[in-house]
Motif scaffolding. Sequence first.
Motif, mmCIF file in Angstrom:
data_model
loop_
_atom_site.group_PDB
_atom_site.id
_atom_site.type_symbol
_atom_site.label_atom_id
_atom_site.label_comp_id
_atom_site.label_asym_id
_atom_site.label_seq_id
_atom_site.Cartn_x
_atom_site.Cartn_y
_atom_site.Cartn_z
ATOM 1 N N GLU A 57 9.537 -11.634 -2.571
ATOM 2 C CA GLU A 57 9.097 -10.596 -3.495
ATOM 3 C C GLU A 57 8.914 -11.114 -4.918
ATOM 4 O O GLU A 57 7.961 -10.722 -5.610
ATOM 5 C CB GLU A 57 10.044 -9.404 -3.470
ATOM 6 C CG GLU A 57 11.466 -9.678 -3.871
ATOM 7 C CD GLU A 57 12.366 -8.452 -3.770
ATOM 8 O OE1 GLU A 57 13.420 -8.467 -4.424
ATOM 9 O OE2 GLU A 57 12.018 -7.489 -3.038
ATOM 10 N N ASP A 213 13.663 -5.652 -9.274
ATOM 11 C CA ASP A 213 13.895 -4.495 -8.418
ATOM 12 C C ASP A 213 14.644 -3.431 -9.216
ATOM 13 O O ASP A 213 15.639 -3.746 -9.884
ATOM 14 C CB ASP A 213 14.703 -4.921 -7.202
ATOM 15 C CG ASP A 213 15.048 -3.756 -6.309
ATOM 16 O OD1 ASP A 213 16.094 -3.113 -6.551
ATOM 17 O OD2 ASP A 213 14.279 -3.485 -5.366
ATOM 18 N N ALA A 248 6.465 -4.890 -2.821
ATOM 19 C CA ALA A 248 7.850 -4.707 -3.265
ATOM 20 C C ALA A 248 7.793 -4.146 -4.678
ATOM 21 O O ALA A 248 7.509 -4.865 -5.641
ATOM 22 C CB ALA A 248 8.605 -6.029 -3.240
ATOM 23 N N ALA A 250 8.478 -2.941 -8.301
ATOM 24 C CA ALA A 250 9.361 -3.510 -9.319
ATOM 25 C C ALA A 250 9.257 -2.725 -10.609
ATOM 26 O O ALA A 250 8.257 -2.047 -10.871
ATOM 27 C CB ALA A 250 9.012 -4.972 -9.566
#
Length: 268
Positions: A57, A213, A248, A250
């Motif tokens: 990611e 994240d 992914a 973020a």
Amino acid sequence: MGRKRRTSDSEALEVPISTGIARLEPVPGEPDSWVLHVNGVPSSSITIGDPLRLDLEYLDWMSRVVDTAFAPGTTLRAVHIGAAGCALPRWIDAARPGSRQTAIDIDAELVVRVREWFDLPRSPALALRAGDGAREIRTFRDGAISLVVRDAFSGDATPAALRTPEFFAEAARVLGADGIYLGNVADRPPHTALRIELAEMRRHFAHLAIVADPGQLRGRRYGNVVALGAHAPLDAVALAKTMRRGPAVASVRAGADLDAFIGPGARS
């Protein structure tokens, strides 16, 4: 892009390298895909026939930073400190043909092995160099580089020599006016190492941002954070928009929000 001959497609391969052990593992059900582990730590995920695929990611985030910071079709002069399997250099070579890249790794045997295992672009598209990134960064001319990527680890930590004031000063020196520095920082709550590193970066780059994240920034888990440094302003709104579209998702922090995250007490 073809793959060079190695062991049976169904077998993992473990070999000694200069710093320890490298292990190349096939991805189950995907004969074209491999995960490279260096001393027990996953370091690269490579799909031979698809260099635009980035399974890790943080590498996907880095690619999105590149696409946001540099206009489409712009070729790059990139330096990667910590080569491993060269997943991001392969992506840049495919996404921005004509770019010139240098990938540096402390492990001389690993440099040889990745050339053997993966059909990497050749110099000048991609030059592989064995050496200490903290020293090798000094060999590049002032303002000659458009992208510096630091993605080097000893175990699960960034080597101390790649977190010093001298290193960040050199990275800032070699970047052009519109250049970008990207650092992969692996950290866990309360993010002491990340805050210290950002505080040092702030002394050498006029503009900073981080990509991570959302759960990690809320103090929930260990993981990778991408730290950005630049001489010119960063478009945090555009960065946040592209990070919401990724596989992914973020969060992006910059400006006053990032200053509050770093805090006044961070010391390098």
